[in-house]
Design a protein around this motif. Sequence first.
Motif, mmCIF file in Angstrom:
data_model
loop_
_atom_site.group_PDB
_atom_site.id
_atom_site.type_symbol
_atom_site.label_atom_id
_atom_site.label_comp_id
_atom_site.label_asym_id
_atom_site.label_seq_id
_atom_site.Cartn_x
_atom_site.Cartn_y
_atom_site.Cartn_z
ATOM 1 N N HIS A 1 -26.754 -15.106 -4.695
ATOM 2 C CA HIS A 1 -26.944 -16.548 -4.826
ATOM 3 C C HIS A 1 -26.694 -17.075 -6.237
ATOM 4 O O HIS A 1 -26.961 -18.240 -6.496
ATOM 5 C CB HIS A 1 -28.366 -16.921 -4.394
ATOM 6 C CG HIS A 1 -28.722 -16.447 -3.022
ATOM 7 N ND1 HIS A 1 -28.046 -16.853 -1.887
ATOM 8 C CD2 HIS A 1 -29.676 -15.555 -2.610
ATOM 9 C CE1 HIS A 1 -28.580 -16.247 -0.829
ATOM 10 N NE2 HIS A 1 -29.562 -15.464 -1.233
ATOM 11 N N THR A 2 -26.197 -16.229 -7.141
ATOM 12 C CA THR A 2 -25.994 -16.698 -8.509
ATOM 13 C C THR A 2 -24.918 -17.781 -8.573
ATOM 14 O O THR A 2 -23.928 -17.748 -7.836
ATOM 15 C CB THR A 2 -25.608 -15.533 -9.436
ATOM 16 O OG1 THR A 2 -25.457 -16.040 -10.771
ATOM 17 C CG2 THR A 2 -24.293 -14.890 -9.011
ATOM 18 N N HIS A 3 -25.120 -18.732 -9.492
ATOM 19 C CA HIS A 3 -24.134 -19.791 -9.714
ATOM 20 C C HIS A 3 -23.206 -19.457 -10.877
ATOM 21 O O HIS A 3 -22.324 -20.244 -11.207
ATOM 22 C CB HIS A 3 -24.843 -21.112 -10.008
ATOM 23 C CG HIS A 3 -25.736 -21.568 -8.896
ATOM 24 N ND1 HIS A 3 -25.272 -21.798 -7.611
ATOM 25 C CD2 HIS A 3 -27.077 -21.826 -8.861
ATOM 26 C CE1 HIS A 3 -26.278 -22.192 -6.841
ATOM 27 N NE2 HIS A 3 -27.384 -22.202 -7.568
ATOM 28 N N ASN A 4 -23.413 -18.303 -11.490
ATOM 29 C CA ASN A 4 -22.597 -17.909 -12.638
ATOM 30 C C ASN A 4 -21.192 -17.540 -12.175
ATOM 31 O O ASN A 4 -21.024 -16.695 -11.297
ATOM 32 C CB ASN A 4 -23.240 -16.719 -13.359
ATOM 33 C CG ASN A 4 -22.703 -16.537 -14.754
ATOM 34 O OD1 ASN A 4 -21.505 -16.626 -14.993
ATOM 35 N ND2 ASN A 4 -23.597 -16.272 -15.688
ATOM 36 N N ARG A 5 -20.165 -18.154 -12.782
ATOM 37 C CA ARG A 5 -18.782 -17.931 -12.379
ATOM 38 C C ARG A 5 -18.117 -16.798 -13.154
ATOM 39 O O ARG A 5 -16.957 -16.472 -12.897
ATOM 40 C CB ARG A 5 -17.965 -19.214 -12.582
ATOM 41 C CG ARG A 5 -18.423 -20.402 -11.762
ATOM 42 C CD ARG A 5 -18.180 -20.170 -10.292
ATOM 43 N NE ARG A 5 -16.752 -20.083 -9.980
ATOM 44 C CZ ARG A 5 -16.269 -19.723 -8.792
ATOM 45 N NH1 ARG A 5 -17.117 -19.396 -7.811
ATOM 46 N NH2 ARG A 5 -14.978 -19.677 -8.577
ATOM 47 N N ALA B 1 -31.749 -18.237 -7.786
ATOM 48 C CA ALA B 1 -30.307 -18.049 -7.614
ATOM 49 C C ALA B 1 -29.871 -16.675 -8.094
ATOM 50 O O ALA B 1 -28.893 -16.107 -7.599
ATOM 51 C CB ALA B 1 -29.541 -19.135 -8.366
ATOM 52 N N ALA B 2 -30.605 -16.141 -9.066
ATOM 53 C CA ALA B 2 -30.308 -14.796 -9.574
ATOM 54 C C ALA B 2 -31.049 -13.712 -8.807
ATOM 55 O O ALA B 2 -31.009 -12.544 -9.193
ATOM 56 C CB ALA B 2 -30.671 -14.714 -11.051
ATOM 57 N N ASP B 3 -31.755 -14.104 -7.732
ATOM 58 C CA ASP B 3 -32.451 -13.162 -6.858
ATOM 59 C C ASP B 3 -33.521 -12.362 -7.573
ATOM 60 O O ASP B 3 -33.673 -11.165 -7.373
ATOM 61 C CB ASP B 3 -31.441 -12.225 -6.183
ATOM 62 C CG ASP B 3 -30.526 -12.961 -5.226
ATOM 63 O OD1 ASP B 3 -30.972 -13.353 -4.147
ATOM 64 O OD2 ASP B 3 -29.350 -13.163 -5.587
ATOM 65 N N LEU C 1 -17.042 -6.478 -7.561
ATOM 66 C CA LEU C 1 -17.416 -7.741 -6.928
ATOM 67 C C LEU C 1 -18.319 -7.512 -5.708
ATOM 68 O O LEU C 1 -19.214 -8.317 -5.440
ATOM 69 C CB LEU C 1 -16.158 -8.517 -6.523
ATOM 70 C CG LEU C 1 -15.333 -9.073 -7.692
ATOM 71 C CD1 LEU C 1 -14.055 -9.725 -7.188
ATOM 72 C CD2 LEU C 1 -16.154 -10.059 -8.522
ATOM 73 N N LYS C 2 -18.098 -6.426 -4.995
ATOM 74 C CA LYS C 2 -18.992 -6.097 -3.882
ATOM 75 C C LYS C 2 -20.391 -5.778 -4.407
ATOM 76 O O LYS C 2 -21.401 -6.222 -3.857
ATOM 77 C CB LYS C 2 -18.437 -4.911 -3.092
ATOM 78 C CG LYS C 2 -17.206 -5.240 -2.256
ATOM 79 C CD LYS C 2 -16.731 -4.015 -1.509
ATOM 80 C CE LYS C 2 -15.510 -4.338 -0.637
ATOM 81 N NZ LYS C 2 -14.997 -3.132 0.065
ATOM 82 N N HIS C 3 -20.439 -4.992 -5.487
ATOM 83 C CA HIS C 3 -21.731 -4.663 -6.105
ATOM 84 C C HIS C 3 -22.401 -5.931 -6.629
ATOM 85 O O HIS C 3 -23.618 -6.130 -6.448
ATOM 86 C CB HIS C 3 -21.506 -3.675 -7.249
ATOM 87 C CG HIS C 3 -22.724 -3.394 -8.072
ATOM 88 N ND1 HIS C 3 -23.701 -2.509 -7.674
ATOM 89 C CD2 HIS C 3 -23.143 -3.906 -9.265
ATOM 90 C CE1 HIS C 3 -24.665 -2.468 -8.583
ATOM 91 N NE2 HIS C 3 -24.347 -3.312 -9.557
ATOM 92 N N ARG C 4 -21.614 -6.789 -7.267
ATOM 93 C CA ARG C 4 -22.133 -8.046 -7.810
ATOM 94 C C ARG C 4 -22.741 -8.907 -6.711
ATOM 95 O O ARG C 4 -23.810 -9.493 -6.882
ATOM 96 C CB ARG C 4 -20.985 -8.779 -8.502
ATOM 97 C CG ARG C 4 -21.314 -10.133 -9.132
ATOM 98 C CD ARG C 4 -20.000 -10.746 -9.625
ATOM 99 N NE ARG C 4 -20.207 -11.943 -10.429
ATOM 100 C CZ ARG C 4 -20.363 -13.158 -9.960
ATOM 101 N NH1 ARG C 4 -20.376 -13.350 -8.635
ATOM 102 N NH2 ARG C 4 -20.517 -14.189 -10.779
ATOM 103 N N HIS C 5 -22.066 -8.985 -5.563
ATOM 104 C CA HIS C 5 -22.561 -9.806 -4.469
ATOM 105 C C HIS C 5 -23.834 -9.224 -3.865
ATOM 106 O O HIS C 5 -24.734 -9.980 -3.473
ATOM 107 C CB HIS C 5 -21.491 -9.943 -3.387
ATOM 108 C CG HIS C 5 -21.912 -10.815 -2.237
ATOM 109 N ND1 HIS C 5 -22.074 -12.176 -2.359
ATOM 110 C CD2 HIS C 5 -22.254 -10.508 -0.949
ATOM 111 C CE1 HIS C 5 -22.464 -12.680 -1.206
ATOM 112 N NE2 HIS C 5 -22.588 -11.694 -0.332
ATOM 113 N N ARG C 6 -23.912 -7.910 -3.793
ATOM 114 C CA ARG C 6 -25.131 -7.290 -3.265
ATOM 115 C C ARG C 6 -26.321 -7.570 -4.185
ATOM 116 O O ARG C 6 -27.432 -7.817 -3.717
ATOM 117 C CB ARG C 6 -24.933 -5.782 -3.097
ATOM 118 C CG ARG C 6 -24.061 -5.386 -1.915
ATOM 119 C CD ARG C 6 -24.204 -3.899 -1.608
ATOM 120 N NE ARG C 6 -23.849 -3.076 -2.756
ATOM 121 C CZ ARG C 6 -22.627 -2.590 -2.981
ATOM 122 N NH1 ARG C 6 -21.644 -2.877 -2.125
ATOM 123 N NH2 ARG C 6 -22.374 -1.856 -4.033
#
Length: 387
Positions: A295-299, A29-31, A286-291
């Motif tokens: 798949h992270t589940h951390n909110r 999930a953390a890739d 948030l764009k950087h975080r998503h890249r």
Amino acid sequence: MRLDALTDDLPEMSTHRAVLTCVAESAQAADWTAPTLRRLLMGLRQVLDEHPDGQPVRLSRVRAVLGATPGSRLARTVLDGLSLLIDDTVPAIRTWIERQCDALPAGYRADVLAWLLVLAEGDERTRPRSTATIYAYFGRVRPHLLAWSETRGQLREITEDDVSQALNKLRGHALTGTFTSLRSLFQFAKRRRLVFTDPTRRLSVGRAPSRTLLPMTAEEIGAVQAAAVTPAQRLIVALAALYAARAKAIRELTLDDIDLGRHRIRLGGAEHRLSELAHNALVTWLKHRHRQWPHTHNRHVLVSWASAAGTGPVSNYYLSWHLLLQGVQLEQIRGDRILQEALATGADPLHLVMAFNLSPETAISYANIARSLLERPIETTEAPPEL
């Protein structure tokens, strides 16, 4: 990698299989890369194979095999969540205390060791103190213990005159800090009957001198702008500079606290309008975080390679690594924001309470600072108390 390759020989309902599966799912999930995940699972399988299925695992063994890595932290988190982890390690602060006390003169060693251990672990009358406090107390006391050891063989031989002479050589915060530390040591020693009398009991050094707080200069602001270059750094600085957010509030900020459509953000229990600058910093991060971690589940808004595999906030060191080690003082930025607001609104403490969710005492202190600056702009002023 195929998890089956490491779990094929384990029973379907095996606890070891459940641990490996949970770790693999969190890492994926953390890739995490396949080689990194494979190394982690192979090391963890080695640890698990040394213990009967369902039996707790020793933390010292996890660290010995997996080292001080994000994978080791993830494995410990999963094992602890399944009640399969036994912490058999010695806390780092205790090891430090024992090492420092070993270097003290023999007559002082046992008494100082007992004092520091109570500071670290607490007792029926004392709450545990932070490691920073323990470092500070010992650092202030140690030079005087070494000096006294030339003529005094143990704590009970130290007199009020000895303490007074040591304090008379100090000024300012060094004086008040050293007196507080020595008083803590001798009060402890008196309670434990390690000394006959407390040589600090009748002494007083008054209050610590006021610290200064002035608006940040153009040079200081420029230095922050030059240092904050990554998306994470720019977001952290923006939250502190615009909303006077503390480090804890920034670390604990979650995706649920942000409403980009309505331009609202909730920080530290207070809701704010999301300015264009903060909006842009958030969107960029948030764009950087998503890249990086799609798949992270951390909110939590801020995530790292370590925290992306779990659900908790980033560590305190995360902010230090991104800012403090780059010369950026988050508390200075936060204080400057509150002070600028006070200067712009006529030093109204009620407004500061509402705007930044401050305590009344802190708001009044900032208001007094602003009022003093408005009346005497070249004078230094008293800093607000810690919350």
